[in-house]
Write an enzyme that holds these catalytic residues in place. Structure first.
Site, short mmCIF file in Angstrom:
data_model
loop_
_atom_site.label_atom_id
_atom_site.label_comp_id
_atom_site.label_asym_id
_atom_site.label_seq_id
_atom_site.Cartn_x
_atom_site.Cartn_y
_atom_site.Cartn_z
CD GLU A 172 71.36 50.34 29.45
OE1 GLU A 172 72.41 49.63 29.45
OE2 GLU A 172 70.36 49.98 29.51
CD GLU A 213 67.31 49.31 26.05
OE1 GLU A 213 67.92 48.33 26.74
OE2 GLU A 213 67.88 50.17 25.36
C1 GCO Z 1 70.80 48.76 26.60
C2 GCO Z 1 70.84 48.09 25.67
C3 GCO Z 1 70.43 47.14 24.37
C4 GCO Z 1 70.81 45.84 24.68
C5 GCO Z 1 69.71 45.04 25.75
C6 GCO Z 1 69.95 43.61 26.13
O1 GCO Z 1 70.39 49.78 26.36
O2 GCO Z 1 71.00 47.96 27.43
O3 GCO Z 1 71.02 49.04 25.10
O4 GCO Z 1 71.32 47.54 23.57
O5 GCO Z 1 70.48 44.87 23.71
O6 GCO Z 1 69.95 45.75 26.96
O7 GCO Z 1 71.32 43.53 26.64
#
Ligand code: GCO
Length: 488
Positions: free
Chosen positions: A210, A395
């Site tokens: 990200e 994710e």
């Molecule tokens: C991401 C996140 C996670 C967060 C999840 C919830 O890559 O966005 O790395 O670390 O914990 O998205 O907010």
């Protein structure tokens, strides 16, 4: 793309907007979002099967689960520094002990095995490998990840390894962090060290997690580490993270490592609330999605992301363009083996380019839940980037509705079910999606929310570090076993 807007975590910064979103949960019905004007889709009566070989897993990241932040020669990261600053983390917690995974890793791997998950995504903490972010390698840190990987392989679990999940070594921040070009070069060197140590491992490698969140939340709004509020530094952090990604890909190819490599981008469909909002939503899409997708997949930056019009990133465009040196975009767009997508939800956009709630939110007020947005996103990628490599969702998840949580979590089960149905639907319509990792394996340190948001399939008692699979984990296991998601 339908048209994306502000990063989900921006809402944490925009106090008023966050309050507005919270107050609007569930969102009042607004004008029909243009991208979903078609009648809503319903799942078939039969289970929806995934392709043979589809990779199922769950994800974590180093800083969020490991704890032991000073053990075995680890250096300080920007998140250690940031979390130690009063007022940055909702409950005052830090990355220690988090879920104590640095010490409990073996039983955590047993847990993954017991749940029947064929894959596990974790990240390597750069400050364990290079405590100062450059130069000397800390062998104890390398050894930890070697043991972790070997532990996965002996249990028959496929590793997905993220090189950078936000824990920049503090000395690199002291030298300017991602706002300076040198950090990209240091990242390439660090990546080469990790590849060298694990070159025999057939892993799903991910370079940067990200880059948008780091750039916008860390450098523009300052609510994540390093806590800077400077839009030009944010724009620079976009380019330098992408350049770092390119350097890592090049190091991977040079080392001839096993497995494949890609980048993890959080993408967000943005729906204009009405026709009048179309132009702003296109610009917001540029900022949220195309600013990352275009350089990586096409070797160009979009020309509508940076500027002063509604919805744009209001950085100095000339200054940004001056950062992009000859050869940078070639490096950034080097061919990938997979593109990792992180999907949490959608947002509306109004004619002023503001984020507008159009769907109900989860306990994370930035998260407007709309499973069909995942389908829209995947189909838009198929159309807009026909030469993209295969996709993997690295994710997708939801927090428990309350900070205390419970092991009975029907909301998470239904969230996952609905999103997996949309994923299967997109596969049926031609999207090459090869895997899915739920966020997260464990309740953990949720950045500025500290320990107050529980995103795990597995509950962690933070007093005792006891792990208890939630009902959703059992349900997810059954989906994985069947390689199919049932209608209810
Ligand atoms: C991401 C996140 C996670 C967060 C999840 C919830 O890559 O966005 O790395 O670390 O914990 O998205 O907010």
């Amino acid at each position: 793309m339908p048209g994306p807007v502000l990063d989900r975590r921006l809402l944490l910064q925009l106090g008023g907007a966050a309050g507005l979103l919270a107050a609007c949960t569930p969102a009042a019905p607004g004008p029909a979002p243009s991208a979903t004007a078609a009648p809503s889709w319903s799942p078939p009566a039969q289970p929806m099967a995934f392709p043979a070989g589809f990779v199922w897993g769950a994800a974590t990241s180093a800083f969020q689960v490991e704890g032991s932040t000073t053990a075995d020669g680890r250096g300080p990261s920007i998140w250690d520094t940031f979390a130690a600053r009063p007022g940055t983390i909702r409950d005052g917690s830090t990355g220690d002990p988090a879920a104590d995974h640095y010490r409990l890793w073996e039983s955590d791997l047993d847990l993954i095995k017991d749940l029947g998950l064929p894959a596990y995504r974790f990240s390597v903490a750069w400050p364990r490998i290079q405590p100062t972010g450059s130069g000397r390698v800390n062998q104890a840190g390398v050894d930890f990840y070697r043991r972790l990987v070997d532990g996965l392989l002996t249990r028959g679990i496929h590793p997905a390894i993220t090189l950078y999940h936000w824990d920049l070594p503090q000395p690199l921040q002291d030298a300017g962090g991602w706002a300076v070009r040198d950090t990209a070069e240091r990242f390439g060197e660090y990546a080469a060290i990790v590849f060298d140590a694990l070159r025999d491992v057939d892993a799903t490698w991910l370079t940067i997690n990200e880059p948008k969140t780091t750039a916008f939340v860390g450098y523009r709004w300052g609510s994540h580490a390093p806590g800077i509020s400077d839009v030009d530094q944010a724009a620079a952090a976009v380019h330098h993270q992408l350049l770092g990604h390119g350097r890592a890909v090049s190091a991977f190819r040079a080392g001839g490592g096993a497995g494949g490599i890609g980048i993890a981008l959080n993408l967000i469909p943005v729906y204009p609330v009405d026709r009048g909002a179309d132009p702003a939503s296109v610009r917001v899409d540029a900022v949220e999605n195309r600013l990352f997708l275009d350089p990586v997949l096409l070797g160009t930056y979009p020309d509508d992301a940076i500027g002063r019009e509604a919805g744009q990133l209001p950085a100095d465009r000339d200054a940004f363009e001056a950062l992009v040196q000859d050869g940078d975009l070639d490096a950034i767009s080097a061919p990938l083996d997979h593109l990792a997508i992180q999907y949490y939800g959608v947002t509306g956009v109004d004619d002023a380019g503001n984020q507008v709630p159009i769907y109900p939110t989860s306990a994370a007020t930035w998260q407007q839940v709309h499973p069909e947005g995942l389908y829209d996103l995947l189909m838009d990628l198929l159309i807009d980037y026909p030469d993209a490599p295969p996709l993997v969702i690295t994710e997708n998840g939801i927090p428990d509705p309350t900070p205390e949580g419970s092991t009975d979590d029907p909301e998470r089960r239904e969230f996952l079910r609905a999103h997996l149905q949309q994923a299967a639907r997109a596969i049926g319509d031609g999207v090459q999606l090869t895997g899915y990792y739920a966020w997260s394996l464990l309740d953990n340190f949720e950045w500025a929310e500290g320990m107050t948001q529980r995103w795990g399939l597995v509950r962690v008692d933070f007093d005792t570090q006891e792990r208890t699979p939630k009902a959703s984990a059992q349900w997810y296991s059954s989906v994985v076993r069947a390689n199919a998601v049932a209608p209810s």
